[in-house]
Scaffold this motif. Structure first.
Motif, PDB file in Angstrom:
ATOM      1  N   LEU A   1       0.776  -1.091  -0.076  1.00  0.00           N
ATOM      2  CA  LEU A   1      -0.009  -0.032  -0.023  1.00  0.00           C
ATOM      3  C   LEU A   1       0.734   1.212  -0.261  1.00  0.00           C
ATOM      4  N   ALA A   2       2.009   1.249   0.668  1.00  0.00           N
ATOM      5  CA  ALA A   2       2.828   2.303   0.598  1.00  0.00           C
ATOM      6  C   ALA A   2       3.474   2.654  -0.609  1.00  0.00           C
ATOM      7  N   GLU A   3       3.639   1.563  -1.439  1.00  0.00           N
ATOM      8  CA  GLU A   3       4.048   1.405  -3.009  1.00  0.00           C
ATOM      9  C   GLU A   3       3.074   2.162  -3.659  1.00  0.00           C
TER      10      GLU A   3
ATOM     11  N   SER B   1       6.128   0.699 -10.957  1.00  0.00           N
ATOM     12  CA  SER B   1       5.996   2.197 -11.194  1.00  0.00           C
ATOM     13  C   SER B   1       5.102   2.709 -10.393  1.00  0.00           C
ATOM     14  N   PRO B   2       5.350   4.099  -9.857  1.00  0.00           N
ATOM     15  CA  PRO B   2       4.523   4.770  -8.967  1.00  0.00           C
ATOM     16  C   PRO B   2       3.121   4.809  -9.534  1.00  0.00           C
ATOM     17  N   SER B   3       1.886   4.755  -8.905  1.00  0.00           N
ATOM     18  CA  SER B   3       0.581   4.837  -9.313  1.00  0.00           C
ATOM     19  C   SER B   3      -0.419   5.762  -8.517  1.00  0.00           C
TER      20      SER B   3
ATOM     21  N   VAL C   1       6.786  -0.059 -19.780  1.00  0.00           N
ATOM     22  CA  VAL C   1       6.734  -0.516 -18.587  1.00  0.00           C
ATOM     23  C   VAL C   1       5.433  -0.700 -18.210  1.00  0.00           C
ATOM     24  N   ALA C   2       4.846  -1.773 -17.584  1.00  0.00           N
ATOM     25  CA  ALA C   2       3.382  -1.750 -17.114  1.00  0.00           C
ATOM     26  C   ALA C   2       3.155  -0.890 -16.067  1.00  0.00           C
TER      27      ALA C   2
END
Ligand code: GLC
Length: 744
Positions: free
Chosen positions: A382-384, A574-576, A659-660
């Protein structure tokens, strides 16, 4: 004493077993046995005030409360730490009082118990309802192992003022996102059944309007229109109620001149209009505070006002326990009000299974090291998902070959990432960014320097975090490390104790010497990445945001923040994240939010006569819903088509990169005319988090019903009026192409 309890318990249990009577019947069976003082006792909640496993306290406040506990005049206790303490206190309630009614044990399990997920505002930035629900479930599983069965969460206060420190505790500025997250959190904490020993009663707070405290100053006055109440403030509370939340909590503030805790209109909305049948608990001391508000002349009157406003339980004002029985006997308060409150409290205790087994939450004693607990992987995930990439000129993700300087006050921080609401977690149990980077990339070619001291004095819940604003000792180590590296990663921001309750701030700039530090680094290193830690929107000067290559908002990322942020910096993921709240350019723009009205002079105009500032733009630094990924995602034009009694709104979304990515596709609408009043220029009415492989394109579609486009009147009625609507399927609230349609 004991015999009466056992007899009554056997009678109630036997008859219930024999007749499978409803909880209501069982509640009434107990209520009939109670004296008035015992009834009032169920409406009394104390803070966990002594080491119950030790000798009984003598003298002073704790001794008084202990005696009240033995008299059967306490219904609930909060902040009791540990199963043994819970068991010891429960034993007194069950075995030493006349009726042996067990206590409910409450605590602020806001975003974890000892294993902390990111702060709630950060969780909201994930827009991942399943992950948010799981996070609440994890918190419940850990907290119930420590004997607790009531959390004072979710906080569902909508706020548009980042000066208000408690914006950290909620889900941001938008009622639609806030409502979905309220539902997710209630479902997480309460699970499928309250009598599941891993479930705990949730609490929708603070009812109501607390997030609109004037000037962002905590506990300050709230004065809002019915339109705002019914269409911005109430929806998350209603969503929590519909999700089955077991309790509500009053807010400290006055609402349109009357303290929420004594506000009968509020109670009527909750208990009559919405039909809420759970427990309404005051906030800490909020009954007594009606004297300071100037609403009650004394604690007796405050007791009467709170009871008349159907506040069912008094948290730490010692008002009900002192004055309520007498007010009933004097005919000032009807005993039916007391009976209704006690029924609600007893029902909650039956629903939690406590009446059948008072020690059921004391049977899974456990203690886990937070970074390796059963819930730590979810906390990291969740932090990611919560971190928001605000800028990236391509410098991110990093590679292991690059020589980096990992510098700034947050680099080694193991405490701050836990945030302010870590009531039960232990200090310094987070993995730092440094530890995360070592885990993910190793420590070769990585120079580390924390630089000048960040805070002076004690760092803890009840104290102001005193900021170092003058001492730059250590800055040279930061600058030297940056100069000698290929890239400088500057980890900084506000401390975890800078946001949260009673942490309002006039300035949203980086506290202390941090802006100076960034500028000194920029003089010697052209490749700079900012990792920003914050519990609220922060303001970065434009000379800095223009010069740095990337900005990653880490929020206060919790126990596993270090490896989470390291994974994002190194491109493992990847940040989201997407902003759940607007980031203003200056404090002078506040309140600044996307769902605003158009005004009669929206501009821009050649003449000066339009709604604007002469010294800066109206637009934010970063808008609601904004966030980048390590790819490029394009949105084709929005399409809207009426399909019977709904509208299909679609757009083709494509991942153009290599990248996905997880893309949060957002749906906004505008109702161009309403008889209820003007409508916002955009209103979030849907979102989908979709994973797109490199090159993948997806037709994302939403089905829009009349209710999604309805407005709530000041009578609380949902009203839909056909007419012209515009829709945007977009990456954030300031982007996208609209499709308009006349709903016949
Ligand atoms: C605090 C907070 C409230 C919390 C309660 C118990 O003052 O306002 O959110 O649940 O007291 O700690």
């Amino acid at each position: 004493m004991k015999k009466v309890y056992l007899l009554s318990a056997i009678l109630v249990a036997a008859s219930a077993l024999a007749q499978k009577q409803s909880t209501a019947w069982r509640v009434d069976s107990v209520l009939e046995l109670m004296t008035l003082e015992e009834k009032v006792g169920q409406m009394n909640q104390y803070n966990g005030f002594w080491n119950a496993t030790g000798p009984a306290p003598v003298g002073g406040d704790a001794a008084t409360k202990y005696q009240h506990l033995r008299n059967g005049w306490v219904g609930s206790v909060l902040n009791v730490q540990g199963v043994e303490e819970v068991r010891a206190m429960q034993r007194v309630a069950v075995e030493e009082t006349r009726l042996g009614i067990p206590l409910i044990f409450g605590c602020d399990v806001i975003h974890g118990y000892k294993t902390l997920s990111p702060v709630p505002l950060a969780e909201a930035a994930s827009w991942d309802l399943a992950a948010i629900e799981k996070s609440a479930r994890n918190a419940a599983e850990e907290a119930t192992a420590y004997g607790l069965n009531w959390t004072f969460a979710p906080m569902v206060d909508i706020s548009r003022d980042p000066r208000w420190g408690r914006i950290m505790e909620g889900a941001g500025e938008d009622p639609f996102l806030g409502s979905r997250i309220a539902e997710a959190r209630v479902h997480g904490f309460q699970g499928s059944a309250l009598n599941d020993p891993l479930s705990m009663a949730a609490c929708a707070k603070h009812f109501a309007g607390y997030g609109f405290s004037e000037a962002g100053r905590d506990y300050n006055t709230v004065d809002v229109s019915d339109y705002t109440l019914y269409n911005v403030i109430y929806p998350p509370f209603q969503a929590a109620k519909k999700a089955g939340v077991a309790t509500f909590m009053n807010s400290f503030n006055t609402l349109n001149g009357i303290p929420a805790t004594g506000n009968q209109a509020l109670a009527s909305v909750l208990k009559e209009d919405w039909g809420f049948e759970g427990v309404l608990v005051s906030d800490w001391g909020s009954i007594g505070e009606m004297q300071a508000h100037g609403y009650a002349e004394n604690l007796t009157q405050a007791t009467q006002q709170a009871a008349t406003a159907r506040c069912d339980m008094d948290m730490e004002s010692l008002a009900y326990v002192q004055y309520l029985a007498a007010l009933v006997r004097e005919g000032e308060i009807s005993e039916s009000i007391v009976d209704d409150a006690v029924r609600r409290v007893l029902k909650l205790k039956f629903d939690l299974g406590l009446m059948d087994d008072p020690y059921r939450y004391c049977k899974r004693p456990g203690s886990w090291e937070p970074t390796t607990s059963p819930w730590s992987a979810d906390a990291q995930d969740l932090a990611e998902k919560s971190a928001v990439l605000l800028k990236n000129n391509g410098i991110l993700p990093l590679t292991k070959k690059q020589a980096i300087a990992l510098v700034g006050p947050m680099v080694q921080e193991k405490n701050s990432p836990l945030g302010n609401w870590r009531v039960s977690s232990d200090d310094n149990t987070a993995l730092s960014l440094y530890e995360g980077m070592v885990q993910v990339r190793g420590e070769k070619r990585m120079a580390v320097a924390s630089g000048p001291v960040f805070l002076k004095g004690p760092i803890s819940f009840p104290f102001e975090a005193e900021i170092n604003t003058t001492d730059t000792a250590g800055l040279h180590s930061v600058v030297d490390a940056a100069r000698n590296a290929e890239i400088a990663i500057l980890a900084l921001g506000e401390h975890g104790f800078h946001s949260g309750e009673a942490r309002s701030r006039m300035s949203l700039h980086l506290p202390g010497v941090q802006e100076h530090m960034i500028r000194e680094v920029l003089k010697v290193q052209e490749h700079v990445v900012l990792v920003l830690y914050a519990g609220r929107p922060m303001i970065l000067p434009e000379d800095i945001t223009e010069q740095v290559d990337a900005i990653l908002l880490a929020w206060q990322p919790g126990t596993m923040g270090g490896p989470a942020i390291a994974n994002l910096l190194m491109g493992k993921r990847s940040p989201s994240g997407r902003l759940p709240v607007t980031f203003p350019r200056t404090e002078g723009q506040i309140p600044l939010y996307y769902g605003a009205f158009n005004t009669g002079r929206p501009g821009p105009s050649d003449a000066v006569f339009w709604s604007h500032y002469g010294d800066g733009p109206n637009t934010p630094a970063y808008p609601f819903g904004y966030g980048l990924t390590y790819s490029t995602v394009t949105y084709a034009a929005t399409q809207a088509k009426q399909m019977g009694d709904s509208i299909a709104v679609t757009a083709l979304v494509k991942n153009e990169g290599k990248v996905a990515v997880d893309e949060v596709v957002q749906l906004y609408a505008r109702d161009h005319h309403s008889s209820v009043g003007v409508q916002p220029v955009r209103r979030l009415i849907g979102f989908q988090r979709v994973t797109l492989k490199p090159g993948e394109e997806r037709m994302v579609s939403f089905s829009v019903t009349a209710d999604l486009l309805s407005v709530t009147t000041s009578e609380g009625e949902r009203l839909f009026e056909p007419g012209t609507f515009s829709f945007w399927v977009a990456p954030h609230s300031a982007a996208g192409t609209s499709a308009s349609l006349d709903w016949k």
